[in-house]
Design a protein around this motif. Structure first.
Motif, PDB file in Angstrom:
ATOM      1  N   UNK A 265      87.234 -35.135  -2.699  1.00 50.22           N
ATOM      2  CA  UNK A 265      86.184 -34.127  -2.598  1.00 50.22           C
ATOM      3  C   UNK A 265      86.100 -33.579  -1.178  1.00 50.22           C
ATOM      4  N   UNK A 266      85.602 -32.362  -1.069  1.00 47.52           N
ATOM      5  CA  UNK A 266      85.419 -31.709   0.222  1.00 47.52           C
ATOM      6  C   UNK A 266      83.941 -31.757   0.549  1.00 47.52           C
TER       7      UNK A 266
ATOM      8  N   UNK B 270      78.959 -29.814   3.628  1.00 46.09           N
ATOM      9  CA  UNK B 270      78.194 -29.642   4.862  1.00 46.09           C
ATOM     10  C   UNK B 270      79.079 -29.609   6.099  1.00 46.09           C
ATOM     11  N   UNK B 271      80.361 -29.789   5.902  1.00 52.83           N
ATOM     12  CA  UNK B 271      81.258 -29.801   7.050  1.00 52.83           C
ATOM     13  C   UNK B 271      81.357 -28.397   7.643  1.00 52.83           C
ATOM     14  N   UNK B 272      81.186 -28.323   8.953  1.00 51.25           N
ATOM     15  CA  UNK B 272      81.259 -27.051   9.660  1.00 51.25           C
ATOM     16  C   UNK B 272      82.631 -26.987  10.328  1.00 51.25           C
TER      17      UNK B 272
END
Length: 122
Positions: A91-92, A95-97
């Protein structure tokens, strides 16, 4: 075998509910229907039978639950677990910036040459 034990557990549960509903906490229940003095099974004997039958069903339920956990199909749970693990690992993070450089590398070198430490000026 697991399906058979599950069906037996459901049958025992239904019987246990019915037997408990027939009983009366004050000694009435099914026994209150038999008020005749010429009966073979008196009020006390009916209560004893219902109590012993309740205990027997409770013990049967306990034994069937232990047997059910012993015959639990293990392969099906491991396949589901591995599918869930794969989904979590692939999964990705939403919330990753993304990390974008704030300044160019050449501009960083120039700014570090021109700035002096606070304690070095006299």
């Amino acid at each position: 075998m697991y399906t058979l034990i599950t069906v037996l557990i459901i049958i025992v549960c239904v019987l246990l509910v019915l037997i408990v509903l027939v009983q009366n906490s004050k000694g009435g229940g099914l026994a209150s229907n038999f008020q005749s003095s010429t009966q073979m099974m008196g009020v006390r004997k009916t209560n004893d039978f219902l109590e012993k039958f309740t205990w027997g069903l409770a013990i049967a339920l306990l034994v069937l639950c232990i047997m059910g956990s012993a015959f639990l199909p293990r392969e099906a749970t491991s396949q589901k677990e591995s599918a869930i693990k794969n989904q979590i690992e692939n999964s990705v993070d939403p919330n990753a910036v993304p990390n974008f450089p704030t300044t160019a590398p050449a501009a960083k070198e120039k700014s570090s040459e021109t700035s002096t430490p606070a304690g070095s000026e006299k």
